[in-house]
Design a protein around this motif. Structure first.
Motif, short mmCIF file in Angstrom:
data_model
loop_
_atom_site.label_atom_id
_atom_site.label_comp_id
_atom_site.label_asym_id
_atom_site.label_seq_id
_atom_site.Cartn_x
_atom_site.Cartn_y
_atom_site.Cartn_z
N MET A 117 0.85 -1.19 0.00
CA MET A 117 0.00 0.00 0.00
C MET A 117 0.88 1.24 0.00
O MET A 117 1.85 1.32 0.76
CB MET A 117 -0.91 -0.01 1.24
CG MET A 117 -1.86 1.17 1.33
SD MET A 117 -3.04 1.25 -0.04
CE MET A 117 -3.98 -0.26 0.22
N GLU A 118 0.54 2.21 -0.85
CA GLU A 118 1.34 3.43 -0.96
C GLU A 118 1.32 4.23 0.33
O GLU A 118 0.28 4.39 0.97
CB GLU A 118 0.82 4.30 -2.11
CG GLU A 118 1.68 5.54 -2.34
CD GLU A 118 1.16 6.40 -3.47
OE1 GLU A 118 1.91 7.28 -3.92
OE2 GLU A 118 0.01 6.18 -3.91
N ASN A 119 2.49 4.72 0.73
CA ASN A 119 2.63 5.56 1.92
C ASN A 119 3.01 6.96 1.44
O ASN A 119 4.17 7.26 1.21
CB ASN A 119 3.70 4.97 2.85
CG ASN A 119 3.80 5.72 4.17
OD1 ASN A 119 3.45 6.88 4.26
ND2 ASN A 119 4.31 5.04 5.17
N LEU A 120 2.00 7.81 1.26
CA LEU A 120 2.21 9.11 0.65
C LEU A 120 3.13 10.00 1.49
O LEU A 120 4.00 10.70 0.95
CB LEU A 120 0.86 9.81 0.45
CG LEU A 120 0.87 11.06 -0.44
CD1 LEU A 120 1.31 10.73 -1.85
CD2 LEU A 120 -0.53 11.69 -0.45
N ASN A 168 6.65 8.73 1.14
CA ASN A 168 7.14 9.04 -0.20
C ASN A 168 7.56 10.51 -0.32
O ASN A 168 8.55 10.84 -0.98
CB ASN A 168 6.07 8.73 -1.25
CG ASN A 168 5.87 7.24 -1.41
OD1 ASN A 168 6.67 6.43 -0.96
ND2 ASN A 168 4.78 6.85 -2.06
N LYS A 184 10.82 10.89 1.37
CA LYS A 184 11.87 10.33 0.51
C LYS A 184 12.24 11.30 -0.60
O LYS A 184 13.41 11.47 -0.93
CB LYS A 184 11.40 8.99 -0.09
CG LYS A 184 11.43 7.82 0.86
CD LYS A 184 10.91 6.56 0.15
CE LYS A 184 10.93 5.35 1.08
NZ LYS A 184 10.37 4.14 0.41
N GLU A 185 11.20 11.93 -1.18
CA GLU A 185 11.45 12.86 -2.28
C GLU A 185 12.28 14.06 -1.80
O GLU A 185 13.19 14.52 -2.48
CB GLU A 185 10.11 13.33 -2.85
CG GLU A 185 10.27 14.04 -4.19
CD GLU A 185 8.93 14.33 -4.86
OE1 GLU A 185 8.92 15.16 -5.76
OE2 GLU A 185 7.92 13.69 -4.47
N GLU A 228 -4.53 13.55 -3.07
CA GLU A 228 -3.77 12.32 -3.33
C GLU A 228 -4.01 11.28 -2.24
O GLU A 228 -4.11 10.09 -2.51
CB GLU A 228 -2.27 12.64 -3.42
CG GLU A 228 -1.87 13.45 -4.63
CD GLU A 228 -2.02 12.67 -5.92
OE1 GLU A 228 -1.70 11.46 -5.94
OE2 GLU A 228 -2.48 13.26 -6.92
N ASN A 246 -6.68 7.01 -1.57
CA ASN A 246 -5.96 5.75 -1.32
C ASN A 246 -6.36 5.07 0.00
O ASN A 246 -5.86 4.00 0.32
CB ASN A 246 -4.45 6.00 -1.29
CG ASN A 246 -3.89 6.30 -2.67
OD1 ASN A 246 -4.24 5.63 -3.64
ND2 ASN A 246 -3.04 7.32 -2.76
N TYR A 264 -5.46 0.10 3.73
CA TYR A 264 -4.57 1.24 3.94
C TYR A 264 -3.71 1.04 5.20
O TYR A 264 -4.22 0.72 6.26
CB TYR A 264 -5.39 2.53 4.08
CG TYR A 264 -4.57 3.78 4.32
CD1 TYR A 264 -3.67 4.22 3.37
CD2 TYR A 264 -4.70 4.50 5.50
CE1 TYR A 264 -2.92 5.37 3.57
CE2 TYR A 264 -3.97 5.65 5.71
CZ TYR A 264 -3.06 6.08 4.75
OH TYR A 264 -2.32 7.20 4.96
N PHE A 314 1.34 -3.57 4.53
CA PHE A 314 2.44 -3.77 3.59
C PHE A 314 2.71 -5.26 3.48
O PHE A 314 2.16 -6.06 4.23
CB PHE A 314 3.69 -2.98 4.00
CG PHE A 314 4.08 -3.09 5.44
CD1 PHE A 314 5.03 -4.00 5.85
CD2 PHE A 314 3.51 -2.26 6.40
CE1 PHE A 314 5.39 -4.11 7.18
CE2 PHE A 314 3.87 -2.36 7.74
CZ PHE A 314 4.82 -3.28 8.13
#
Length: 548
Positions: A1-4, A7, A10-11, A85, A89, A94, A97
């Motif tokens: 599952m995406e972890n906004l 992320n 990280k960016e 965003e 999700n 949610y 992982f």
């Protein structure tokens, strides 16, 4: 599952050529921040200058503003874009992982011939919550019970029952009755020195499965187990298998004898021991001088039996903190003996549980029995809900009672002692299981009264809405921390904070009566909160209610 949220961090870290652990979440001056000290040392530049340079050139998606404050680069999230965003999700998966691993867990460990007390409740509730979190994160679990159905405590019980007891076996609450017999036996054996010798003889008979006592042992053991399975179901604990000391002591003896034969273990004063002195763990007893099995003997046999029945990557023991030294000794002995599977072992310890006001009235003194705690809690819930529409709903009353019992067992660091507080456990406006249930019911009822149509999450601009969006974004990280650390208290406290913020939002920001576009955005926010509360409560093992 995406972890906004992760992320985004990280960016930012990639843009700064920094480690993600260096990206902080400050209480003020931005939503995320980076301290330029280490980079300044490396580049031999003023950290303030570096911060200013970064603030001028960095352009990152979902970041509205980059600002230099002294040696810090502060990042301000565009919460409108972020919410758009994020909220799309949020579903029942949610926060999960995918970690491929099989974990066998000792999670339910009452002992026949003794009562099921408040410490056993903490063990069961803690172990079950950890199991649920591991499963949610993709791991396969094998939950087992391991019970002491032989040993000195059983011999003492059988001695008293055979020699002194004149009553009958009750049809209900057998484990409580068995505990009362054990308490009487303990008091009786202290009266005369010869009684202790008689108990030792009973223990030898039990060890040899003497026909004189074995039928009584089987009968009472099975009745206690029947009671324990009922308690297991009441607490919502899942088990895949059951192991007993009686089935592992003989294999354990053989392992110890083999270790002695190979020169790995040694004889000391007639007993078989492992010398752990150089590890600061003293001498570890493996077998008594008279050949009687010890906990260590049986645990070696248990390890072998587990390995024969299952393939697993990790073996977790959810056992009280009093046994910390024992498990350090056991694991080190298994390591130096090179016993297969030694490296997979991990001890999750938990502290004592007492009552804030002291003991409950029972024949056990300071021991708090499961049945007494359960029945008293149900009685208190009935009193609290006596004027509500659910006052006659036994199912809801029991679910509120078990939420009140479970939450205090989970919201504190497992190693710490708990002082169980009745008032706090039942506080519908405070840090309690029923408060979380009530918050979920509130969210559920809002969603039940309206349908979410096209929504624009960027309209969620109120401070409390932004606070909730950030909380929602943090949920995957909370799950990760709770799972990795075997710490349901992290999740429990997060859920309480989320519920608090949601209830503040409920009182300050109308949902159903808001303008249509705001209404739909807020409904989507409430839906996301409801999903997280439901997921979190299920992971803690706290019953879900739709009315209260």
């Amino acid at each position: 599952m995406e972890n906004l949220w992760l992320n985004l961090k990280k960016e930012i870290a990639n843009a700064l050529k920094a480690d993600i652990t260096e990206i902080e979440e400050p209480e003020e001056y931005g939503d995320l921040a980076y301290a330029c000290f280490s980079l300044a040392k490396k580049l031999k530049k003023d950290p303030k200058e570096i911060a200013i340079e970064f603030s001028k050139k960095l352009k990152i998606k979902l970041i509205d503003k980059v600002e230099a404050v002294g040696p810090y680069v502060n990042f301000y999230v565009d919460w409108g874009k972020f919410a758009k965003e994020l909220l799309k999700n949020v579903n029942e998966k949610y926060g999960s992982f995918d970690e491929r691993e099989t974990v066998i867990m000792d999670v339910f460990q009452p002992n026949p011939f003794k009562p099921f007390h408040i410490g056993h409740i903490r063990c069961a509730v803690l172990g079950e919550s950890i199991r649920r979190m591991l499963e949610f994160c993709g791991k396969k679990t094998i939950a087992v019970s391991y019970m002491g159905d032989v040993g000195t405590h059983v011999a003492k019980w059988l001695w008293y029952y055979t020699k002194f007891y004149k009553g009958e076996i009750p049809k209900e609450d057998v484990s409580k009755w068995a505990g009362e017999i054990y308490a009487e036996a303990t008091r009786k054996v202290a009266e005369k020195p010869e009684y202790e010798e008689e108990v030792k003889e009973f223990n030898k008979k039990l060890d040899n499965r003497d026909s004189e006592i074995i039928n009584t042992w089987k009968e009472i053991r099975d009745l206690c187990l029947k009671d324990f399975w009922k308690i297991k179901d009441e607490l919502g604990v899942h088990l895949d298998d059951n192991f007993y000391e009686s089935e592992v002591e003989e294999p354990g003896r053989k392992i110890v004898q083999q270790l002695l034969k190979e020169g790995k273990a040694k004889i000391s004063e007639g007993a078989v021991v492992a010398d752990l002195e150089k590890y600061g763990l003293n001498t570890f007893l493996l077998l008594k001088s008279d050949g009687t099995a010890l906990y260590s003997t049986k645990d070696l046999g248990l390890n072998e039996l587990k390995r024969k029945k299952y393939e697993f990557d990790k073996s977790i023991f959810v056992v009280a903190t009093e046994q910390e030294l024992y498990f350090k000794q056991l694991f080190k002995a298994m390591e130096i003996f090179n016993i297969p599977g030694w490296e997979k072992n991990f001890h999750v310890s938990f502290g004592l549980v007492t009552l804030k006001e002291g003991k409950m009235s029972s024949r056990f003194g300071t021991v708090i029995l499961y049945e007494d705690l359960r029945d008293e809690m149900i009685s208190k819930v009935k009193e609290i809900l006596k004027d509500s529409e659910v006052k006659d709903n036994e199912n809801i009353i029991r679910k509120v009672a078990f939420a009140a019992i479970k939450f205090p067992m989970l919201n504190i660091d497992s190693k710490k002692t708990i002082k169980f507080d009745w008032d706090q456990a039942l506080d519908l406006e405070g840090k309690s299981g029923p408060y979380l249930q009530y918050s979920y019911v509130r969210a559920f009822n809002i969603l039940n009264k309206a349908e979410i149509k096209d929504y624009d999450a960027s309209l969620l601009k109120e401070d409390i809405e932004t606070k909730l969006i950030k909380k929602i974004a943090n949920f995957p990280d909370i799950i990760k921390q709770s799972t990795d650390q075997y710490a349901p208290n992290i999740l429990a406290n997060y859920l309480f904070e989320l519920a608090q913020d949601f209830n503040s939002f409920y009182h300050s920001s109308p949902v159903l009566k808001a303008e249509e576009n705001i209404k739909n955005a807020r409904l989507k926010l409430v839906e996301s909160i409801e999903i997280i509360l439901k997921t979190g409560l299920e992971l803690l093992g706290i019953p879900i209610l739709e009315k209260m």
